[in-house]
Design an enzyme around this catalytic site. Sequence first.
Site, PDB file in Angstrom:
ATOM      1  N   HIS A   1       9.980  37.933 -31.239  1.00  0.00           N
ATOM      2  CA  HIS A   1       8.993  38.959 -31.583  1.00  0.00           C
ATOM      3  C   HIS A   1       8.064  39.168 -30.384  1.00  0.00           C
ATOM      4  O   HIS A   1       8.047  38.350 -29.470  1.00  0.00           O
ATOM      5  CB  HIS A   1       8.167  38.531 -32.816  1.00  0.00           C
TER       6      HIS A   1
ATOM      7  N   HIS B   1       4.951  39.546 -24.455  1.00  0.00           N
ATOM      8  CA  HIS B   1       6.205  38.947 -24.013  1.00  0.00           C
ATOM      9  C   HIS B   1       7.001  38.524 -25.242  1.00  0.00           C
ATOM     10  O   HIS B   1       6.480  38.528 -26.357  1.00  0.00           O
ATOM     11  CB  HIS B   1       5.933  37.731 -23.119  1.00  0.00           C
TER      12      HIS B   1
END
Length: 184
Positions: free
Chosen positions: A40, A123
Amino acid sequence: MISLFTAIEIPQLLRSQLTALQSADDGAWDANWVPEENFHITIAYIGPVEEPLAAEIDGELSRIRAGGFEARLRGVNAFGGAKPQMMHARVEPSHHLSYLHEKTVTILRRLGVTIERSKYVPHVTLARPRQAPPERVQRWIAANNLFDSGPFPVHRFVLFSSHKTGEGRHYEPERDYPLGPALI
């Protein structure tokens, strides 16, 4: 208590591509590779909160108004410098992601949630090295740094709960927050 965070889910095809990056490791060093279902892009880490506060957070997050957008993963890197702590796929900078982060942090602070003050670097975590020689991590980065997901649509963000299991963490989607039509 429930441990929460907000995030953008990664499409299944892209998750498979990220798993392939993980398998590029030759297995010669010890890393805790993140399972595909846990990929995610974190918007904000909330942490452990009591159930009544979780309900308030949910109510406030549902009021965020933002348009849908496209996200893109481009390249890989590691946080931690000479002692790599986390390997990740980089998310191309986006004012849409920054906006969601800032709105979420503002809501959380208003509700009394302590949020770490650090620069937001979106990220996708791929691994947490345990005994990783820096030169091996650098080789992994060099071998995978041309990774480019291409753009993918983001139509919602999600409130997740995080649960410890015998094999690490399991993330459970608790609530979806749709984003409006894409803004140009």
